[in-house]
Design a protein around this motif. Structure first.
Motif, PDB file in Angstrom:
ATOM      1  N   ASN A 286       0.813  -1.223   0.000  1.00  0.00           N
ATOM      2  CA  ASN A 286       0.000   0.000   0.000  1.00  0.00           C
ATOM      3  C   ASN A 286       0.841   1.265   0.000  1.00  0.00           C
ATOM      4  O   ASN A 286       0.319   2.357  -0.235  1.00  0.00           O
ATOM      5  CB  ASN A 286      -0.917   0.027   1.228  1.00  0.00           C
ATOM      6  CG  ASN A 286      -2.077  -0.929   1.114  1.00  0.00           C
ATOM      7  OD1 ASN A 286      -2.619  -1.132   0.025  1.00  0.00           O
ATOM      8  ND2 ASN A 286      -2.470  -1.530   2.233  1.00  0.00           N
ATOM      9  N   GLU A 287       2.134   1.116   0.283  1.00  0.00           N
ATOM     10  CA  GLU A 287       2.992   2.284   0.484  1.00  0.00           C
ATOM     11  C   GLU A 287       3.912   2.574  -0.689  1.00  0.00           C
ATOM     12  O   GLU A 287       4.231   3.739  -0.962  1.00  0.00           O
ATOM     13  CB  GLU A 287       3.837   2.073   1.750  1.00  0.00           C
ATOM     14  CG  GLU A 287       3.000   1.886   3.017  1.00  0.00           C
ATOM     15  CD  GLU A 287       3.804   1.293   4.158  1.00  0.00           C
ATOM     16  OE1 GLU A 287       5.009   0.994   3.949  1.00  0.00           O
ATOM     17  OE2 GLU A 287       3.240   1.103   5.254  1.00  0.00           O
ATOM     18  N   VAL A 288       4.394   1.547  -1.376  1.00  0.00           N
ATOM     19  CA  VAL A 288       5.353   1.728  -2.469  1.00  0.00           C
ATOM     20  C   VAL A 288       4.590   1.875  -3.771  1.00  0.00           C
ATOM     21  O   VAL A 288       3.806   0.995  -4.158  1.00  0.00           O
ATOM     22  CB  VAL A 288       6.322   0.525  -2.550  1.00  0.00           C
ATOM     23  CG1 VAL A 288       7.280   0.693  -3.727  1.00  0.00           C
ATOM     24  CG2 VAL A 288       7.104   0.398  -1.249  1.00  0.00           C
ATOM     25  N   LEU A 648      20.844  -0.696   8.241  1.00  0.00           N
ATOM     26  CA  LEU A 648      21.736  -0.409   7.127  1.00  0.00           C
ATOM     27  C   LEU A 648      21.857   1.098   6.918  1.00  0.00           C
ATOM     28  O   LEU A 648      20.845   1.805   6.829  1.00  0.00           O
ATOM     29  CB  LEU A 648      21.203  -1.066   5.846  1.00  0.00           C
ATOM     30  CG  LEU A 648      20.998  -2.592   5.893  1.00  0.00           C
ATOM     31  CD1 LEU A 648      20.451  -3.085   4.564  1.00  0.00           C
ATOM     32  CD2 LEU A 648      22.302  -3.304   6.234  1.00  0.00           C
ATOM     33  N   TYR A 649      23.092   1.573   6.841  1.00  0.00           N
ATOM     34  CA  TYR A 649      23.374   2.997   6.641  1.00  0.00           C
ATOM     35  C   TYR A 649      24.150   3.140   5.331  1.00  0.00           C
ATOM     36  O   TYR A 649      25.342   2.835   5.273  1.00  0.00           O
ATOM     37  CB  TYR A 649      24.204   3.561   7.799  1.00  0.00           C
ATOM     38  CG  TYR A 649      23.517   3.523   9.146  1.00  0.00           C
ATOM     39  CD1 TYR A 649      22.919   4.657   9.680  1.00  0.00           C
ATOM     40  CD2 TYR A 649      23.479   2.341   9.888  1.00  0.00           C
ATOM     41  CE1 TYR A 649      22.290   4.618  10.919  1.00  0.00           C
ATOM     42  CE2 TYR A 649      22.853   2.292  11.122  1.00  0.00           C
ATOM     43  CZ  TYR A 649      22.256   3.433  11.637  1.00  0.00           C
ATOM     44  OH  TYR A 649      21.629   3.401  12.859  1.00  0.00           O
ATOM     45  N   GLY A 671      17.531  12.226  -2.145  1.00  0.00           N
ATOM     46  CA  GLY A 671      17.986  11.323  -3.187  1.00  0.00           C
ATOM     47  C   GLY A 671      18.654  10.057  -2.695  1.00  0.00           C
ATOM     48  O   GLY A 671      19.030   9.207  -3.516  1.00  0.00           O
ATOM     49  N   VAL A 672      18.810   9.907  -1.378  1.00  0.00           N
ATOM     50  CA  VAL A 672      19.443   8.688  -0.852  1.00  0.00           C
ATOM     51  C   VAL A 672      18.494   7.511  -1.040  1.00  0.00           C
ATOM     52  O   VAL A 672      17.350   7.543  -0.584  1.00  0.00           O
ATOM     53  CB  VAL A 672      19.791   8.848   0.641  1.00  0.00           C
ATOM     54  CG1 VAL A 672      20.328   7.536   1.204  1.00  0.00           C
ATOM     55  CG2 VAL A 672      20.801   9.959   0.832  1.00  0.00           C
ATOM     56  N   PRO A 673      18.926   6.443  -1.719  1.00  0.00           N
ATOM     57  CA  PRO A 673      18.038   5.299  -1.950  1.00  0.00           C
ATOM     58  C   PRO A 673      17.667   4.597  -0.645  1.00  0.00           C
ATOM     59  O   PRO A 673      18.428   4.601   0.316  1.00  0.00           O
ATOM     60  CB  PRO A 673      18.879   4.366  -2.839  1.00  0.00           C
ATOM     61  CG  PRO A 673      19.981   5.205  -3.383  1.00  0.00           C
ATOM     62  CD  PRO A 673      20.253   6.261  -2.351  1.00  0.00           C
ATOM     63  N   ASN A 674      16.490   3.995  -0.642  1.00  0.00           N
ATOM     64  CA  ASN A 674      16.080   3.145   0.469  1.00  0.00           C
ATOM     65  C   ASN A 674      16.987   1.919   0.463  1.00  0.00           C
ATOM     66  O   ASN A 674      16.981   1.144  -0.494  1.00  0.00           O
ATOM     67  CB  ASN A 674      14.619   2.732   0.287  1.00  0.00           C
ATOM     68  CG  ASN A 674      14.112   1.826   1.400  1.00  0.00           C
ATOM     69  OD1 ASN A 674      14.887   1.301   2.198  1.00  0.00           O
ATOM     70  ND2 ASN A 674      12.806   1.628   1.446  1.00  0.00           N
ATOM     71  N   PRO A 675      17.777   1.701   1.497  1.00  0.00           N
ATOM     72  CA  PRO A 675      18.728   0.581   1.464  1.00  0.00           C
ATOM     73  C   PRO A 675      18.055  -0.779   1.445  1.00  0.00           C
ATOM     74  O   PRO A 675      18.684  -1.776   1.085  1.00  0.00           O
ATOM     75  CB  PRO A 675      19.545   0.772   2.748  1.00  0.00           C
ATOM     76  CG  PRO A 675      18.649   1.537   3.656  1.00  0.00           C
ATOM     77  CD  PRO A 675      17.854   2.445   2.769  1.00  0.00           C
ATOM     78  N   TYR A 676      16.779  -0.851   1.819  1.00  0.00           N
ATOM     79  CA  TYR A 676      16.063  -2.124   1.861  1.00  0.00           C
ATOM     80  C   TYR A 676      15.220  -2.359   0.606  1.00  0.00           C
ATOM     81  O   TYR A 676      14.402  -3.284   0.567  1.00  0.00           O
ATOM     82  CB  TYR A 676      15.154  -2.181   3.091  1.00  0.00           C
ATOM     83  CG  TYR A 676      15.885  -2.007   4.400  1.00  0.00           C
ATOM     84  CD1 TYR A 676      16.655  -3.033   4.938  1.00  0.00           C
ATOM     85  CD2 TYR A 676      15.817  -0.813   5.104  1.00  0.00           C
ATOM     86  CE1 TYR A 676      17.326  -2.881   6.141  1.00  0.00           C
ATOM     87  CE2 TYR A 676      16.484  -0.646   6.309  1.00  0.00           C
ATOM     88  CZ  TYR A 676      17.233  -1.679   6.825  1.00  0.00           C
ATOM     89  OH  TYR A 676      17.901  -1.512   8.018  1.00  0.00           O
TER      90      TYR A 676
END
Length: 760
Positions: A286-288, A648-649, A671-676
């Motif tokens: 529902n979120e992505v 995760l960083y 702009g930092v990607p979602n690491p997951y």
């Protein structure tokens, strides 16, 4: 708006794929698997079976794996492709299937290249193209193997969107769906007229296949390709026209094929019982944005009912699995997935057909083929004996060892080279522009230029191989079998190199199997009078010169990188590879920070989190974790690390260490990607994404608590001995291969070692 719909049996399976080993590693389905032969002789695997009117000599099916770049630009199968299949037929496989062959040129623009050239083979009425297929069929038949061609209506939303840049053409799909690689890019709704043309093409391709003496056709209806996009409500949102019914397109295609080939020609269908998207991502559906449209896919019951209709239309054989591109580790189970991971699904399908008394149009049973990490003879045999399936499908195990069937039938299981589940040669190679290869078998994809047995040397040499990792073992054993006098040397007291620490985590049981195979290869070589193993031997340039070797091969590997970081001496730290070999080094530490988010760093984090219950954080300078790793392997680790609380960083740099603390500077811009993010792949370096968010410059300093620092920052070539030997002229011929030449993967190390040993 569709609701998230989870099925308990699917949820249980999906959840188990992350923590299956926590109650101990066992040699059984759903856990680890070893290359044992307790059930030999394999009377079930090597018994014949009927598919319609066709008899197949045993129960092993070679899975369809992409034959990209194994054809001429017209689509005609090349000699490379012919010899590739012939090697598996010679190895004893009962039924061989091709990789996917598109039948939608001019409709699905992702299946052609810039100038309408093709990267995948074609089948058409052209005699030039047909002759290549006839050669493949005849080659397989000469060894008693059957050959099916896999037809696909297209790639649709999972096709490469380069067609937009190259030809100004958008990808297509069942509805207006986001492209898998670049979700911001829409795929156009394919028309009913175009779909009818594809159905006609399918009938013609099947008729051409029959004319080419190919034994059957195989429809690619799983994994979210175009056929599934049309036949699964997760992707098919059409409200008008005959193909608004998700079953219609697949059933009509089978009917047209049956009309063109007659009643006795086998039709096989590949299907997933469930996409498992709702069960994989839960509330994220529902979120992505790129996942929202794909809720509410076919249930298992709906899939079984669809399969029953396909049988009525003419299907004779099914193989079943689960998942799609958006949870890619499911249909492409990597090293960390348990063995026999989909046997429950084949059992469900087989039981349903038995209960409903489903038989083909010829009145015979419809076999169910099990897939998913079944390259272990005992497990494969047990699956058939227990009635969980009628046949087993092997893909990557037959790349690792084309002689799998012959060796298993003869009881020589210890000689089977096991797949390590890395997917670097079988998937990543063609994603990045190559053809199919294998990390542990240098000959895969080169059968047309490399003989099955290396040519014996006419001029035996005294050869030293320094380093007993994969490259060193392969080079030494191959050279010795050719007749050279070989000494394999290593300063360690065991062979394996980086495979030793790499095989420690429970999820790396395939790597442990490979380590066992390397040891077996060396043990067999030691029976030769011209091979000698010298472990615990520190080698110097001066010592090598005194031995008067004709050739020296350096395969020393890497040195762990450890750049100067302020305060590192004030904290407890250890290299990841050292910790894997000596877990006692972690002491009573509970909070662990891993510096470096490549494959080694993430596998170590997974190991510490799941097997030791540590609180783990991983710091990575780059935008993404495990850049360059196969999407399936990467996705599996990321998804289940998140489920177990590993933090995760990314876009983060270590600034300094203090007692119990790690100071980092982290980019926190939009702009930092979602690491997951596991629902979107990383594009190859040479393919820009013009729609990607730009990385901003906003940073923030943060402090992470840590009882233990684990360093996993990669390695640099350990080439000092090689360069010293060059300067000292220790032998007339010096070679430097594997990681001591350039840090890489088992794939590059093995290929370099084998090719060198065949030519030296």
């Amino acid at each position: 708006m569709k609701e998230i719909r989870k099925e308990p049996v699917v949820q249980e399976l999906v959840d188990s794929y992350g923590n299956w080993f926590q109650d101990g590693v066992k040699n059984q389905c759903g856990n680890a698997a070893r290359m044992t032969k307790e059930l030999y002789p394999y009377t079930s695997i090597f018994s014949p079976i009927r598919v319609g009117r066709l008899t197949i000599k045993n129960r092993v099916v070679m899975a369809p794996m992409g034959n990209l770049m194994m054809c001429e630009e017209t689509g005609r199968p090349s000699n490379k492709m012919i010899e590739y299949f012939a090697a598996r037929a010679k190895g004893g496989v009962g039924l061989i299937t091709s990789g996917l062959i598109p039948i939608s040129h001019g409709i699905d623009h992702t299946v052609s290249e810039i100038n309408k050239e093709v990267m995948m083979p074609r089948i058409s009425g052209s005699r030039t193209v047909m002759s290549g297929w006839r050669n493949i069929a005849e080659s397989c038949h000469s060894y008693g193997s059957r050959f099916f061609i896999q037809l696909t209506p297209g790639l649709g939303r999972v096709g490469p969107p380069t067609c937009l840049v190259q030809r100004k053409k958008l990808p297509v799909s069942a509805s207006f769906n986001p492209n898998f690689y670049i979700p911001e890019l829409p795929c156009m709704r394919i028309s009913d007229h175009a779909l009818h043309k594809i159905i006609v093409n399918a009938g013609q391709a099947a008729a051409d296949a029959k004319a080419c003496k190919i034994d059957g056709v195989y429809l690619h209806g799983h994994e979210g390709y175009l056929l599934e996009q049309m036949t699964n409500p997760a992707f098919n949102h059409r409200s008008l026209g005959k193909y608004a019914d998700p079953k219609r397109f697949g059933v009509d295609m089978v009917k047209e094929i049956r009309r063109r080939v007659g009643p006795n020609y086998p039709i096989m269908y590949r299907i997933d019982l469930t996409l498992a998207l709702d069960e994989t991502y839960g509330d994220r559906m529902n979120e992505v944005k790129s996942l929202k449209k794909f809720k509410g896919g076919r249930t298992i019951q709906q899939t079984l009912e669809y399969m029953e209709e396909l049988v009525k239309a003419g299907v004779d054989l099914f193989d079943v699995d689960m998942g799609c591109y958006d949870n890619w580790w499911l249909p492409h189970p990597p090293a960390g997935m348990p063995a026999g991971c989909f046997l429950e699904l084949s059992r469900i399908a087989k039981d349903y057909f038995a209960e409903k008394k489903v038989v083909s149009n010829l009145g015979v049973p419809v076999p169910i083929v099990a897939v998913g990490k079944l390259g272990y003879p005992d497990m494969a045999e047990q699956a058939i004996r227990d009635g969980k399936c009628d046949m087993i499908m092997l893909g990557r195990p037959l790349l690792a060892d084309p002689e799998w069937c012959n060796k298993a039938y003869a009881g020589k299981v210890e000689e089977i080279c096991p797949c390590i589940g890395c997917q670097e040669g079988c998937v990543n190679e063609f994603v990045e522009g190559g053809h199919i290869k294998c990390a542990v078998n240098a000959r895969t994809g080169f059968e047309d230029v490399m003989p099955q047995e290396p040519v014996p040397t006419e001029h035996p040499k005294r050869i030293a191989v320094v380093g007993a990792g994969p490259a060193g073992v392969v080079a030494a054993v191959t050279a010795a079998r050719r007749g050279h006098n070989v000494e394999l040397l290593d300063k360690a007291n065991a062979i394996g190199g980086k495979v030793l620490p790499g095989s420690v985590p429970a999820v790396k049981y395939d790597f442990a199997n490979y380590l066992g195979w390397l040891n077996h290869q060396v043990a067999e070589a030691q029976k030769l009078p011209n091979f000698k193993l010298r472990l615990g031997t520190e080698v110097t340039a001066q010592w090598l010169k005194e031995q008067n070797y004709d050739s020296v091969i350096f395969a020393v590997g890497t040195k762990s990188a450890c750049p100067p970081l302020p305060g590192l001496d004030k904290v407890k730290s250890v290299q990841a590879t050292d910790l894997l070999m000596k877990p006692e080094l972690m002491g009573d530490a509970q909070k662990v920070v891993i510096v470096g988010g490549g494959v080694v760093g993430c596998e170590t984090a997974y190991w510490l989190s799941y097997e030791y219950g540590k609180q783990v954080k991983v710091v990575e300078m780059l935008s993404n974790f495990m850049e360059g790793a196969c999407t399936a392997n990467r996705g599996h680790l990321l998804h289940y690390m998140e489920k177990n609380g590993v933090e995760l960083y990314n876009c983060a740099k270590v600034q300094a260490f203090e007692p119990g603390k790690v100071k980092i500077q982290r980019n926190v811009s939009d702009g930092v990607p979602n690491p997951y993010n596991t629902w979107q792949p990383l594009l190859p370096e040479n393919i820009p994404n013009p729609l990607a968010k730009k990385l901003g410059k906003e940073t923030r300093e943060e402090t992470l608590e840590a009882d233990l620092i684990v360093l996993a920052m990669g390695g640099r070539p350990d080439d000092s001995l090689y360069h010293g030997a060059l300067a000292a002229t220790v032998a007339p011929e010096l070679y430097n291969i594997g990681d001591s030449f350039a840090p890489g993967r088992v794939l590059e190390a093995n290929r370099a070692a084998y090719q060198l040993a065949c030519r030296i």
